[in-house]
Design an enzyme around this catalytic site. Structure first.
Site, PDB file in Angstrom:
ATOM      1  NE  ARG A  52      -3.948  -0.209   1.931  1.00 49.23           N
ATOM      2  CZ  ARG A  52      -5.138  -0.151   2.501  1.00 49.23           C
ATOM      3  NH1 ARG A  52      -5.445  -1.015   3.457  1.00 49.23           N
ATOM      4  NH2 ARG A  52      -6.023   0.771   2.161  1.00 49.23           N
TER       5      ARG A  52
ATOM      6  CE  LYS B 223       2.946 -18.248  13.110  1.00 51.55           C
ATOM      7  NZ  LYS B 223       2.850 -17.322  14.247  1.00 51.55           N
TER       8      LYS B 223
ATOM      9  CG  HIS C 111       9.020 -20.938   9.813  1.00 49.33           C
ATOM     10  ND1 HIS C 111       8.082 -20.172  10.465  1.00 49.33           N
ATOM     11  CD2 HIS C 111      10.089 -21.005  10.649  1.00 49.33           C
ATOM     12  CE1 HIS C 111       8.550 -19.796  11.635  1.00 49.33           C
ATOM     13  NE2 HIS C 111       9.765 -20.284  11.781  1.00 49.33           N
TER      14      HIS C 111
ATOM     15  CD  GLU D 187      10.489 -15.910  20.948  1.00 48.34           C
ATOM     16  OE1 GLU D 187      11.284 -16.035  20.008  1.00 48.34           O
ATOM     17  OE2 GLU D 187       9.293 -15.643  20.778  1.00 48.34           O
TER      18      GLU D 187
ATOM     19  CG  ASP E 235       2.858 -15.917  17.737  1.00 48.53           C
ATOM     20  OD1 ASP E 235       2.693 -15.719  16.518  1.00 48.53           O
ATOM     21  OD2 ASP E 235       3.964 -15.776  18.304  1.00 48.53           O
TER      22      ASP E 235
ATOM     23  CG  HIS F 192       5.049 -22.219  14.927  1.00 44.45           C
ATOM     24  ND1 HIS F 192       4.973 -22.326  13.562  1.00 44.45           N
ATOM     25  CD2 HIS F 192       5.263 -20.898  15.187  1.00 44.45           C
ATOM     26  CE1 HIS F 192       5.125 -21.130  13.018  1.00 44.45           C
ATOM     27  NE2 HIS F 192       5.292 -20.259  13.984  1.00 44.45           N
TER      28      HIS F 192
ATOM     29  CE  LYS G 110       6.658 -12.983  21.260  1.00 44.74           C
ATOM     30  NZ  LYS G 110       7.954 -13.164  20.589  1.00 44.74           N
TER      31      LYS G 110
END
Length: 457
Positions: free
Chosen positions: A43, A134, A164, A202, A221, A226, A326
């Site tokens: 855009r 996803k 992935h 992570e 998420d 995953h 996280k």
């Protein structure tokens, strides 16, 4: 092999970090022919030259593993069209042509239905394919509706729902290790395995992704896609082949076998939490609710843990624990297969063998088997670890996924019924959490996460 790729949302992070570098890697390996055309659309009111300069900068930053010549070729060959991906007229101008095209939706999942409707009205050339990131839908109802919309545009075998994780070397190596080794397959069951832990913790915090993450959370998420995909590879029955039908049928079997969670199960077997202010290395991390773009009222979780049980002969009695967080003190990204204790030890008093663990490291990649051997003292025991680092893959995960989509190889794509079954698994959790049946805990950024249940006073 399709020779036209159109990327909608091409000025975003996904294209910059993953798709452009993936194309450069394919170019360097000679996997893209001279007829290959890349059209990028967004855009932003950019000229083609402005986009190519931006693409070159992103490739230098994120695709340095590929030769400079390959990066330059991808950047210079990219065309750019400003368009609204939800507007049929704009979409038609981008995908125009007689040859089939692979359309990659590098866009927020919330607008997928509108984009698919625009593609339908615009009219895709025969033989075209649609590639989606996803999550596939935002809940079970929306996933069913999205699949219905996709089916009105292209056949199911032309829809590539990419994850992935399925193309990561170590995840693929789970199949190689368990299915190609006589020593493992006979003991790959609940009689020998007590628990399988799939972890993606992570040190990264929100990192400017509030626009996506705050409306999604850790469960949607990471777990819904995953980690459930990884669970499928660990728990699936040996397929007749790794062809798309056999392979995907066995994955769907795993998802269907997961015991449906009641409200009581959700309370007992799930946890959710979000991080407070803290420090990770030399970084000061603000509390999640203080991150720019976060709505504290949503109660979005940044940590979740879910225990699942499979109702099958092979896995009855084994616990599958999925955990992700996280802003955790250390990166821990692995599959840990924990075997049961041996029934008897003929060693001295006080000696106790730690159960064997087979670890598949996801980042960094590697395989470790934790055994127990003889110690330095008579009748003593000591840890004995056997570690095998994995060779780096020839192509990164996104290169493999793009190549599959362009060539029509769908084994690593998520089938429609598989996407819906994954939502079936997490829907009771989302429902119970929405009613606050499970408290939203807190943990300092840079800590190990919420305390273990046994440590809670």
């Amino acid at each position: 092999m399709i020779n036209r790729l159109v990327v909608f949302g091409a000025t975003g992070d996904l294209n910059a970090r993953y798709l452009l570098p993936a194309l450069a890697a394919l170019r360097a390996e000679g996997r893209l022919g001279d007829r290959f055309q890349l059209t990028c659309s967004g855009r932003k009111d950019w000229t083609g030259e402005q986009f190519r300069r931006w693409a070159a900068e992103q490739l230098d930053r994120h695709g340095a593993a590929s030769p400079a010549a390959a990066r330059k070729a991808v950047a210079e060959s990219a065309g750019y069209r400003r368009a609204d991906a939800t507007d049929a007229a704009d979409v038609a101008s981008v995908i125009s042509g007689d040859e089939p095209v692979a359309v990659y939706l590098a866009l927020p999942p919330g607008i997928f239905p509108d984009v698919v409707r625009a593609l339908h009205r615009a009219g895709l050339p025969e033989g075209s394919r649609i590639i989606l990131e996803k999550p596939f839908g935002e809940d079970l109802r929306s996933a069913v509706e999205l699949n219905r919309l996709l089916a009105s545009v292209v056949p199911e075998d032309a829809v590539f729902r990419v994850d992935h994780f399925l193309a990561m070397t170590t995840v693929q190596n789970v199949l190689g290790v368990r299915l190609a080794n006589r020593v493992l397959e006979p003991i790959w069951n609940s009689a020998q395995i007590a628990e399988v832990e799939i972890v993606w913790n992570e040190t990264l915090a929100l990192e400017g992704r509030a626009g996506y993450y705050d409306g999604t959370g850790a469960l949607k998420d990471m777990v819904q896609n995953h980690l459930l995909q990884v669970l499928c590879l660990v728990a699936m029955e040996p397929p007749l082949s790794l062809g798309e039908r056999d392979f995907r049928d066995r994955k769907v079997d795993v998802l269907r076998s997961i015991h449906p969670l009641t409200d009581e199960d959700v309370v007992r077997h799930t946890r959710r939490a979000r991080y407070l202010a803290g420090r990770i290395g030399d970084r000061e991390i603000p509390a999640y609710t203080e991150e720019e773009g976060v709505d504290p009222g949503r109660g979005t979780e940044t940590f979740t843990e879910v225990e699942l049980r499979l109702e099958t002969w092979r896995w009855a009695g084994t616990v599958f624990r999925l955990r992700t967080g996280k802003a955790i003190e250390d990166d821990r990204k692995e599959i840990a297969v924990r075997f049961r204790h041996v029934p008897h030890l003929p060693f001295g008093d006080g000696e106790r063998a730690v159960p064997n663990v087979l670890r598949f490291g996801l980042e960094p990649e590697g395989v470790t088997l934790e055994l127990t051997g003889h110690g330095t003292r008579p009748q003593s025991l000591a840890p004995l670890d056997l570690t095998a680092p994995l060779q780096p893959p020839t192509l990164p995960a996104y290169s493999l996924l793009l190549l599959d989509a362009l060539s029509g190889e769908a084994a690593l794509s998520i089938r429609a019924d598989e996407a819906e079954e994954a939502w079936r698994v997490v829907t009771p959790i989302l429902s119970a959490w929405s009613r606050d049946l499970v408290p939203l805990e807190e943990y300092p950024a840079g800590s190990a996460g919420p305390p273990l249940r046994s440590e809670v006073p």
